[in-house]
Design a protein around this motif. Structure first.
Motif, PDB file in Angstrom:
ATOM      1  N   PHE A 178      57.731 -55.192 -26.072  1.00 18.27           N
ATOM      2  CA  PHE A 178      56.416 -54.625 -26.360  1.00 18.27           C
ATOM      3  C   PHE A 178      55.267 -55.405 -25.700  1.00 18.27           C
ATOM      4  O   PHE A 178      54.157 -54.906 -25.629  1.00 18.27           O
ATOM      5  N   ARG A 179      55.560 -56.599 -25.205  1.00 13.78           N
ATOM      6  CA  ARG A 179      54.532 -57.327 -24.445  1.00 13.78           C
ATOM      7  C   ARG A 179      54.292 -56.678 -23.077  1.00 13.78           C
ATOM      8  O   ARG A 179      53.327 -56.996 -22.409  1.00 13.78           O
ATOM      9  N   HIS A 180      55.213 -55.774 -22.704  1.00  7.15           N
ATOM     10  CA  HIS A 180      55.087 -55.113 -21.405  1.00  7.15           C
ATOM     11  C   HIS A 180      54.801 -53.621 -21.544  1.00  7.15           C
ATOM     12  O   HIS A 180      55.040 -52.855 -20.613  1.00  7.15           O
ATOM     13  N   GLN A 181      54.339 -53.195 -22.703  1.00  7.04           N
ATOM     14  CA  GLN A 181      53.959 -51.790 -22.892  1.00  7.04           C
ATOM     15  C   GLN A 181      52.542 -51.738 -23.451  1.00  7.04           C
ATOM     16  O   GLN A 181      52.224 -52.477 -24.392  1.00  7.04           O
ATOM     17  N   HIS A 182      51.727 -50.831 -22.913  1.00  9.32           N
ATOM     18  CA  HIS A 182      50.379 -50.580 -23.460  1.00  9.32           C
ATOM     19  C   HIS A 182      49.602 -51.887 -23.625  1.00  9.32           C
ATOM     20  O   HIS A 182      48.971 -52.118 -24.659  1.00  9.32           O
ATOM     21  N   GLN A 183      49.644 -52.750 -22.605  1.00 14.22           N
ATOM     22  CA  GLN A 183      48.968 -54.057 -22.675  1.00 14.22           C
ATOM     23  C   GLN A 183      48.065 -54.225 -21.463  1.00 14.22           C
ATOM     24  O   GLN A 183      48.444 -53.847 -20.346  1.00 14.22           O
ATOM     25  N   ASN A 184      46.898 -54.833 -21.673  1.00 12.39           N
ATOM     26  CA  ASN A 184      46.113 -55.288 -20.528  1.00 12.39           C
ATOM     27  C   ASN A 184      46.918 -56.363 -19.809  1.00 12.39           C
ATOM     28  O   ASN A 184      47.555 -57.197 -20.458  1.00 12.39           O
ATOM     29  N   VAL A 185      46.867 -56.330 -18.481  1.00 17.30           N
ATOM     30  CA  VAL A 185      47.608 -57.330 -17.697  1.00 17.30           C
ATOM     31  C   VAL A 185      46.891 -58.675 -17.847  1.00 17.30           C
ATOM     32  O   VAL A 185      45.710 -58.802 -17.517  1.00 17.30           O
ATOM     33  N   ARG A 186      47.597 -59.655 -18.408  1.00 14.39           N
ATOM     34  CA  ARG A 186      46.965 -60.969 -18.646  1.00 14.39           C
ATOM     35  C   ARG A 186      48.046 -61.993 -18.949  1.00 14.39           C
ATOM     36  O   ARG A 186      49.189 -61.617 -19.273  1.00 14.39           O
ATOM     37  N   VAL A 187      47.678 -63.259 -18.855  1.00 13.72           N
ATOM     38  CA  VAL A 187      48.572 -64.339 -19.298  1.00 13.72           C
ATOM     39  C   VAL A 187      47.944 -64.970 -20.531  1.00 13.72           C
ATOM     40  O   VAL A 187      46.760 -65.314 -20.527  1.00 13.72           O
ATOM     41  N   GLU A 188      48.730 -65.075 -21.593  1.00 13.41           N
ATOM     42  CA  GLU A 188      48.234 -65.636 -22.848  1.00 13.41           C
ATOM     43  C   GLU A 188      49.217 -66.699 -23.299  1.00 13.41           C
ATOM     44  O   GLU A 188      50.403 -66.392 -23.500  1.00 13.41           O
ATOM     45  N   ASN A 189      48.756 -67.927 -23.449  1.00 12.06           N
ATOM     46  CA  ASN A 189      49.632 -69.045 -23.825  1.00 12.06           C
ATOM     47  C   ASN A 189      50.865 -69.102 -22.921  1.00 12.06           C
ATOM     48  O   ASN A 189      51.996 -69.299 -23.399  1.00 12.06           O
ATOM     49  N   GLY A 190      50.647 -68.888 -21.657  1.00 18.67           N
ATOM     50  CA  GLY A 190      51.752 -68.967 -20.698  1.00 18.67           C
ATOM     51  C   GLY A 190      52.663 -67.752 -20.691  1.00 18.67           C
ATOM     52  O   GLY A 190      53.659 -67.735 -19.973  1.00 18.67           O
ATOM     53  N   VAL A 191      52.333 -66.724 -21.483  1.00 20.27           N
ATOM     54  CA  VAL A 191      53.182 -65.526 -21.533  1.00 20.27           C
ATOM     55  C   VAL A 191      52.507 -64.399 -20.755  1.00 20.27           C
ATOM     56  O   VAL A 191      51.326 -64.096 -20.981  1.00 20.27           O
ATOM     57  N   GLN A 192      53.259 -63.775 -19.856  1.00 21.97           N
ATOM     58  CA  GLN A 192      52.730 -62.659 -19.067  1.00 21.97           C
ATOM     59  C   GLN A 192      52.805 -61.368 -19.880  1.00 21.97           C
ATOM     60  O   GLN A 192      53.876 -60.957 -20.331  1.00 21.97           O
ATOM     61  N   PHE A 193      51.648 -60.750 -20.076  1.00 20.78           N
ATOM     62  CA  PHE A 193      51.583 -59.427 -20.702  1.00 20.78           C
ATOM     63  C   PHE A 193      51.327 -58.384 -19.618  1.00 20.78           C
ATOM     64  O   PHE A 193      50.752 -58.693 -18.570  1.00 20.78           O
ATOM     65  N   GLY A 194      51.716 -57.147 -19.883  1.00 24.32           N
ATOM     66  CA  GLY A 194      51.436 -56.058 -18.949  1.00 24.32           C
ATOM     67  C   GLY A 194      52.711 -55.408 -18.436  1.00 24.32           C
ATOM     68  O   GLY A 194      53.766 -56.041 -18.360  1.00 24.32           O
ATOM     69  N   ASP A 195      52.578 -54.125 -18.088  1.00 27.76           N
ATOM     70  CA  ASP A 195      53.726 -53.293 -17.686  1.00 27.76           C
ATOM     71  C   ASP A 195      53.890 -53.372 -16.168  1.00 27.76           C
ATOM     72  O   ASP A 195      53.525 -52.449 -15.444  1.00 27.76           O
ATOM     73  N   LEU A 196      54.425 -54.518 -15.715  1.00 26.71           N
ATOM     74  CA  LEU A 196      54.491 -54.832 -14.282  1.00 26.71           C
ATOM     75  C   LEU A 196      55.866 -54.509 -13.690  1.00 26.71           C
ATOM     76  O   LEU A 196      56.882 -54.572 -14.397  1.00 26.71           O
ATOM     77  N   PRO A 197      55.910 -54.218 -12.384  1.00 22.36           N
ATOM     78  CA  PRO A 197      57.195 -53.845 -11.767  1.00 22.36           C
ATOM     79  C   PRO A 197      58.226 -54.968 -11.800  1.00 22.36           C
ATOM     80  O   PRO A 197      59.427 -54.698 -11.762  1.00 22.36           O
ATOM     81  N   GLU A 198      57.774 -56.227 -11.867  1.00 23.58           N
ATOM     82  CA  GLU A 198      58.757 -57.329 -11.894  1.00 23.58           C
ATOM     83  C   GLU A 198      59.637 -57.285 -13.152  1.00 23.58           C
ATOM     84  O   GLU A 198      60.666 -57.944 -13.201  1.00 23.58           O
ATOM     85  N   PHE A 199      59.218 -56.521 -14.159  1.00 26.77           N
ATOM     86  CA  PHE A 199      60.025 -56.428 -15.372  1.00 26.77           C
ATOM     87  C   PHE A 199      60.901 -55.177 -15.405  1.00 26.77           C
ATOM     88  O   PHE A 199      61.520 -54.870 -16.423  1.00 26.77           O
ATOM     89  N   VAL A 200      60.924 -54.432 -14.315  1.00 30.06           N
ATOM     90  CA  VAL A 200      61.750 -53.214 -14.273  1.00 30.06           C
ATOM     91  C   VAL A 200      63.053 -53.506 -13.528  1.00 30.06           C
ATOM     92  O   VAL A 200      63.057 -54.119 -12.464  1.00 30.06           O
ATOM     93  N   ASP A 201      64.144 -53.059 -14.109  1.00 34.11           N
ATOM     94  CA  ASP A 201      65.484 -53.186 -13.532  1.00 34.11           C
ATOM     95  C   ASP A 201      65.791 -51.867 -12.803  1.00 34.11           C
ATOM     96  O   ASP A 201      66.193 -50.881 -13.431  1.00 34.11           O
TER      97      ASP A 201
END
Ligand code: ZN
Length: 464
Positions: free
Chosen positions: A319-342
């Motif tokens: 859920f950190r990669h769905q419906h999220q503004n693209v951002r880094v928070e406490n070292g965690v990448q949020f956002g629905d980015l292609p690097e997270f797609v298999d």
């Protein structure tokens, strides 16, 4: 009939296969195996990256900018579906289906919503009006659905589903099916299923015979927020009690069951069986509910209008990669980015879809008017149905299972008849169904019988 398809210059004659006995298994249709093989993860990756490159595809975003916003994505998809159609010998047509959505909860001002719709017309006169719809939604969102400016890459939600549908269109446009298949990229999903609702409503008004609808939504992430990686399973959500159930049908269901036998549930079983035969690297996890908690999808407007429909979604969501503004928070990448797609996984989901759609569009239609003689107290089970219209029909199979079983466990070919009695098998002890088979061995989904209530004989007392 024998299906001859021309692929890359050579033709393939689909072999005839004898109907199975015992446990049901779909036929090894070589053309379906070819379709599965031709689906290419590299095309899917390229589509997802291209869709992400438009910055945002929010339905409220720019409609006329050639580079950024939903309009650029719409026009690119339209051009890609046209390229797919070029290989169809004129059988596939592509249109932009647009309407103006009035102000609504997630639509602050009137907005054009456009579905890109590619229709591959079926070639058999008796089946061409039978329609199968497969969709993904090409719109995206960040934290809020009404932010038209933020970056909303939507790589998984739902460039993944859109890319799967486009790849299916590319591969399947070359093949000639009996029934019609609609490949669709819809908009306005995040604004409350607007595009799919418009399509389903149009279909209802025009009395279209949509025999099944698949939505692919969030089909690309294989590492869940729970830390579980699963690259070999896809969930297929199907409702048990139909969304459009009528009061009389509810009364029957309460009396003799059937809450696990809606047309959508039969569709899920059909997908599972087909996938096991043609896409063995993938496991179909049937989920016996319409959708996940607090979520919805583009199958719902179809269900509400009485069309069988299912939803495909990955098993472990992040859920950190769905419906999220693209951002880094406490070292965690949020956002629905292609690097997270298999991408290889998305291709496998597309293969499960494509095999099932091809099997549906080459099979005869589900038997209609299937009834179970319900008034007579008997240890036999008497089934009746209407004759199918397709010229290549070979006959029918009765299927059955224990009332506690999840899938059909037994089948019996009964020939080209419109009634059959299962001797010594009580309808009270099993669930029964009927499906049609053609001369190539292609099987329809199962039709679950309704009880046939005849005029009550004066002396009968059914309550005891
Ligand atoms: Zn979605």
């Amino acid at each position: 009939m024998i299906v001859v398809v021309v692929v890359a210059g050579f033709s393939v004659v689909v072999s005839q296969t004898k109907p199975a006995t015992g446990r049901p298994a779909p036929v090894r249709n070589r053309a379906i195996a070819n379709i599965v093989r031709e689906i290419d993860a590299r095309n899917i990756e390229a589509t997802i990256r291209k869709l992400v490159s438009f910055g945002t595809r929010n339905t409220l975003s720019e409609q006329n900018d050639p580079k950024r916003g939903i309009g650029a994505a719409r026009d690119w998809l339209y051009a890609e579906f046209l390229k797919a159609a070029a290989a169809s010998n004129g059988r596939m047509t592509v249109e932009k289906q647009s309407y103006e959505q009035a102000k609504a909860a997630r639509v602050p001002q009137p907005t054009m919503v456009t579905n890109v719709v590619a229709t591959l017309k079926g070639s058999q006169p008796e089946a061409t009006d039978r329609i199968y719809v497969v969709s993904g939604h090409y719109d995206s969102m960040c934290n809020t659905p009404v932010d038209a400016k933020c970056d909303a890459p939507g790589a998984n939600d739902d460039a993944s589903g859109t890319a799967a549908v486009l790849e299916m269109a590319r591969v399947m446009a070359k093949y000639e099916f009996d029934a019609t298949i609609v490949f669709m990229a819809v908009a306005g999903e995040e604004q409350s299923l607007l595009g799919s609702t418009h399509f389903a409503e149009q279909a209802k008004e025009k009395n279209w015979n949509i025999d099944a609808m698949f939505t692919n939504d969030i089909v690309g992430n294989t590492l869940g927020g729970n830390g579980v990686r699963d690259r070999g399973t896809v969930r297929v959500f199907s409702e048990g009690v139909p969304s459009n159930e009528k009061p009389a049908e509810a009364t029957t269901r309460r009396s003799v069951g059937g809450e696990n036998d809606s047309p959508s549930r039969q569709l899920a079983r059909f997908i599972k069986e087909t996938s096991e035969a043609f896409v063995p690297q993938m496991k179909v996890m049937m989920v016996y509910r319409r959708d996940r908690y607090g979520r919805g999808g583009d199958h719902i407007p179809f269900l509400e209008r009485g069309y069988p429909a299912v939803r495909f979604t990955e098993v472990n969501e992040e859920f950190r990669h769905q419906h999220q503004n693209v951002r880094v928070e406490n070292g965690v990448q949020f956002g629905d980015l292609p690097e997270f797609v298999d991408f290889a996984y998305v291709a496998n989901v597309a293969r499960v879809n494509a095999a099932s759609l091809a099997a549906l569009a080459w099979a005869p239609s589900r038997p209609k008017g299937v009834t179970i003689l319900s008034q007579r107290l008997s240890n036999d089970t008497e089934l009746k149905w209407d004759a199918n219209r397709e010229p290549e029909l070979a006959g029918y199979e009765i299927v059955w299972r224990d009332t506690t079983a999840a899938v059909w466990t037994n089948s019996k070919p009964v020939g080209n008849v419109t009634s059959f009695t299962m001797k010594g098998m009580s309808k009270d002890n099993y669930f029964f169904g009927v499906r049609a088979i053609d001369k190539d061995g292609n099987r329809s989904p199962v039709s679950y019988p309704k009880p046939l209530t005849r005029a009550q004989p004066a002396a009968a007392n059914p309550s005891l």
